[in-house]
Motif scaffolding. Structure first.
Motif, PDB file in Angstrom:
ATOM      1  N   LEU A 138       1.026  -1.217  -0.029  1.00  0.00           N
ATOM      2  CA  LEU A 138      -0.031   0.156   0.013  1.00  0.00           C
ATOM      3  C   LEU A 138       0.790   1.249  -0.052  1.00  0.00           C
ATOM      4  N   ALA A 139       1.891   1.222   0.820  1.00  0.00           N
ATOM      5  CA  ALA A 139       2.712   2.563   0.843  1.00  0.00           C
ATOM      6  C   ALA A 139       3.510   2.660  -0.508  1.00  0.00           C
ATOM      7  N   ALA A 140       3.941   1.769  -1.258  1.00  0.00           N
ATOM      8  CA  ALA A 140       4.543   1.895  -2.673  1.00  0.00           C
ATOM      9  C   ALA A 140       3.510   2.608  -3.752  1.00  0.00           C
ATOM     10  N   LEU A 141       2.408   2.161  -3.275  1.00  0.00           N
ATOM     11  CA  LEU A 141       1.453   2.301  -4.280  1.00  0.00           C
ATOM     12  C   LEU A 141       0.929   3.941  -4.032  1.00  0.00           C
ATOM     13  N   LEU A 142       0.781   4.293  -2.608  1.00  0.00           N
ATOM     14  CA  LEU A 142       0.315   5.535  -2.292  1.00  0.00           C
ATOM     15  C   LEU A 142       1.620   6.783  -2.861  1.00  0.00           C
ATOM     16  N   ILE A 143       2.698   6.212  -2.638  1.00  0.00           N
ATOM     17  CA  ILE A 143       3.872   7.053  -3.182  1.00  0.00           C
ATOM     18  C   ILE A 143       4.131   7.409  -4.599  1.00  0.00           C
ATOM     19  N   ARG A 144       3.533   6.312  -5.209  1.00  0.00           N
ATOM     20  CA  ARG A 144       3.344   6.489  -6.956  1.00  0.00           C
ATOM     21  C   ARG A 144       2.055   7.650  -6.968  1.00  0.00           C
ATOM     22  N   PHE A 145       1.298   7.549  -6.396  1.00  0.00           N
ATOM     23  CA  PHE A 145      -0.038   8.449  -6.460  1.00  0.00           C
ATOM     24  C   PHE A 145       0.642   9.837  -6.034  1.00  0.00           C
ATOM     25  N   LYS A 146       1.490   9.872  -5.053  1.00  0.00           N
ATOM     26  CA  LYS A 146       1.851  11.353  -4.685  1.00  0.00           C
ATOM     27  C   LYS A 146       2.771  11.708  -6.139  1.00  0.00           C
ATOM     28  N   ILE A 147       3.592  10.960  -6.460  1.00  0.00           N
ATOM     29  CA  ILE A 147       4.454  11.347  -7.605  1.00  0.00           C
ATOM     30  C   ILE A 147       3.658  11.761  -8.811  1.00  0.00           C
ATOM     31  N   GLU A 148       2.666  10.823  -9.292  1.00  0.00           N
ATOM     32  CA  GLU A 148       1.852  11.183 -10.222  1.00  0.00           C
ATOM     33  C   GLU A 148       0.640  11.867  -9.766  1.00  0.00           C
ATOM     34  N   SER A 149       0.823  13.318  -9.143  1.00  0.00           N
ATOM     35  CA  SER A 149      -0.327  13.752  -8.623  1.00  0.00           C
ATOM     36  C   SER A 149      -1.471  14.296  -9.328  1.00  0.00           C
ATOM     37  N   THR A 150      -1.118  14.174 -10.798  1.00  0.00           N
ATOM     38  CA  THR A 150      -2.138  14.539 -11.766  1.00  0.00           C
ATOM     39  C   THR A 150      -3.531  13.657 -11.417  1.00  0.00           C
ATOM     40  N   LEU A 151      -3.087  12.249 -10.983  1.00  0.00           N
ATOM     41  CA  LEU A 151      -4.430  11.470 -10.903  1.00  0.00           C
ATOM     42  C   LEU A 151      -5.211  11.957  -9.792  1.00  0.00           C
ATOM     43  N   HIS A 152      -4.788  12.760  -8.705  1.00  0.00           N
ATOM     44  CA  HIS A 152      -5.528  13.076  -7.655  1.00  0.00           C
ATOM     45  C   HIS A 152      -4.863  14.545  -7.203  1.00  0.00           C
ATOM     46  N   ARG A 153      -5.421  15.593  -7.491  1.00  0.00           N
ATOM     47  CA  ARG A 153      -4.700  16.840  -6.819  1.00  0.00           C
ATOM     48  C   ARG A 153      -4.974  17.050  -5.567  1.00  0.00           C
ATOM     49  N   SER A 154      -5.905  16.411  -4.929  1.00  0.00           N
ATOM     50  CA  SER A 154      -6.118  16.417  -3.513  1.00  0.00           C
ATOM     51  C   SER A 154      -4.996  15.850  -2.632  1.00  0.00           C
ATOM     52  N   PHE A 155      -4.239  14.914  -3.350  1.00  0.00           N
ATOM     53  CA  PHE A 155      -3.210  14.299  -2.706  1.00  0.00           C
ATOM     54  C   PHE A 155      -1.910  14.703  -2.623  1.00  0.00           C
ATOM     55  N   GLU A 156      -1.570  15.786  -3.421  1.00  0.00           N
ATOM     56  CA  GLU A 156      -0.305  16.385  -3.769  1.00  0.00           C
ATOM     57  C   GLU A 156       0.380  16.830  -2.366  1.00  0.00           C
ATOM     58  N   ASP A 157      -0.286  17.453  -1.611  1.00  0.00           N
ATOM     59  CA  ASP A 157       0.402  18.154  -0.283  1.00  0.00           C
ATOM     60  C   ASP A 157      -0.043  17.150   0.838  1.00  0.00           C
ATOM     61  N   ALA A 158      -0.292  15.993   0.729  1.00  0.00           N
ATOM     62  CA  ALA A 158      -0.871  15.125   1.846  1.00  0.00           C
ATOM     63  C   ALA A 158       0.267  14.242   2.127  1.00  0.00           C
ATOM     64  N   ASP A 159       0.618  13.848   3.489  1.00  0.00           N
ATOM     65  CA  ASP A 159       1.546  13.122   3.793  1.00  0.00           C
ATOM     66  C   ASP A 159       1.167  11.509   3.981  1.00  0.00           C
TER      67      ASP A 159
END
Length: 443
Positions: free
Chosen positions: A380-401
């Motif tokens: 799960l952590a690796a997947l969420l990190i990739r979401f943070k890198i590819e922030s265009t998928l979810h703008r609300s996740f750009e600044d989230a820890d």
């Protein structure tokens, strides 16, 4: 000389002989038209109930189509008996077509052709159509009343499929002398040595606090054939793949396992085919009757598998609540093969997830999919990190820890409305969102 088309009908529900019935109806029609014309065409429906609309009877429907044809080959239609062809409101719906296409309708009870301008003729035909419905309804009432009395006072087996756990046995000649003379036999229920112990086991598990799904799982684990697999001859319309919750509940709720005969749990009901077109008539459906309408025998009619006390206790028993178990991915993890959510399954002291809906035959899909929770959550952590890198998928996740703990990571997935999809064949875990998806291969 008038050219006539003969119209008749016979239903085999009451064991009539179609050949003999056609013969006397045709003979009656021939006597009516004798000296006035001859019969040149014939439309005779065999095995059709009078309640079926003309458009849905093969021969009557063919006659309606012929009325529109100027080269139909006949000038009038003669029937052998009006009650055979008209039912309820059918005369009022059909006769205007005869008038419109200028085709006469001859009936023995009228003594000739029906005069569309005669109130007496229309009234008489409406009465015969009403008598036809009353006759059919009277037969139904008599038969149901007789069967109710036979079940209540005699405990007689009235036919149908024997319940799982029983089999049919010969009970001597049929009680109706006419049927007995033809060699018909009556039947009774006796215990099935293979299935009766399974019914006992199901009730024992229920009384021990097992739920229907858990009972089905126990039976499948023991490789016990389900009722449709046990008796394939009477269940060709079922796949016999395994036990289901509905099957277990149906057995637990069947009072016939106490040894008493029960009748009228279901009955046939006629419903309109199209409420906006009453002329199409009705169709017959089976519906469950309320419990108070069931008819039980006054004494035991066959061997009991469970006692009355145990049966009543099983109806009141609720499944015992198992120890509280936590499934972190409940509602998040789906099967990539069928798209359904995977359900939690506790095994060997840890959380697992399974999908048992892959029962399609003739495909390369497995019967079920099973995956351990501890195989999913480390990624799960690796997947969420990739979401943070590819922030265009979810703008609300750009600044989230990204939470460091697994429960926090699962909570983040829920907050973002993500879905986890597990592909058993490719060993891939995909995180799917509204704006895209990211996949990772499981080790």
């Amino acid at each position: 000389m008038v050219r006539f088309a003969f119209l008749g009908r016979v239903s085999t529900e009451d064991l009539q002989d179609p050949v003999e019935s056609r013969r006397w109806q045709l003979s009656r029609a021939e006597r009516l038209v004798a000296g006035r014309g001859r019969i040149v065409a014939e439309f005779f429906d065999a095995g059709q109930s009078r309640a079926v609309a003309w458009q849905r009877r093969p021969e009557s429907g063919r006659l309606l189509e012929a009325l529109e044809d100027p080269d139909r080959g006949f000038d009038a239609v003669v029937v052998g008996e009006p009650q055979r062809v008209f039912y309820d409101n059918q005369f009022g719906l059909i006769f205007p077509l005869f008038v419109h296409f200028r085709v006469g309708l001859w009936v023995p009870e009228i003594g000739g052709a029906i005069d569309p301008d005669s109130e007496a003729h229309c009234l008489i035909m409406s009465v015969y159509a009403g008598m036809s419905k009353a006759e059919r309804r009277r037969i139904q009432v008599r038969v149901r009343a007789a069967m109710s009395a036979q079940a209540e006072f005699e405990g007689r087996f009235l036919g149908g499929r024997p319940p799982y756990g029983y089999r049919l046995a010969d009970a001597g000649p049929h009680p109706n002398p006419a049927m007995a003379a033809l060699g018909a036999r009556s039947h009774r229920l006796e215990l099935d040595p293979r299935a009766a112990p399974i019914v006992e086991q199901i009730f024992a598990l229920r009384l021990a606090g097992y739920g229907a799904r858990r009972i089905a799982g126990v039976l499948d684990a023991d490789r016990i054939p389900c009722p449709s697999a046990h008796d394939r001859a009477r269940n060709r319309h079922r796949d016999g793949a395994g036990w289901t919750v509905g099957t277990v509940l149906a057995l637990l709720r069947n009072p016939r396992y106490t040894g008493f005969e029960v009748w009228n749990k279901q009955s046939k009901t006629e419903v309109l085919i199209d409420p906006h077109n009453v002329g199409l008539g009705t169709r017959t459906v089976m519906r469950w009757n309320p419990h108070e309408a069931w008819v039980s025998s006054q004494r035991r009619a066959h061997p009991a598998i469970v006692s009355v006390d145990d049966f009543e206790h099983a109806q009141r028993t609720r499944a015992l609540r198992q120890a509280r178990r936590t499934y972190l991915l409940r509602g998040l993890l789906c099967c990539a093969l069928c798209g359904r959510r995977m359900e939690g399954a506790w095994n060997n002291g840890r959380a697992n997830y399974r999908c048992h809906h892959l029962r399609a035959t003739g495909t390369d899909l497995p019967r079920s999919v099973f995956v351990r929770e501890d195989k999913i959550v480390p990624h799960l952590a690796a997947l969420l990190i990739r979401f943070k890198i590819e922030s265009t998928l979810h703008r609300s996740f750009e600044d989230a820890d990204i939470p460091s703990d697994v429960p926090g990571q699962v909570a983040t997935c829920r907050e973002l409305g993500l879905t986890l999809r597990y592909d058993h064949r490719a060993q891939m875990l995909t995180v799917h969102g509204d704006q895209g998806e990211i996949a990772i291969r499981l080790l």
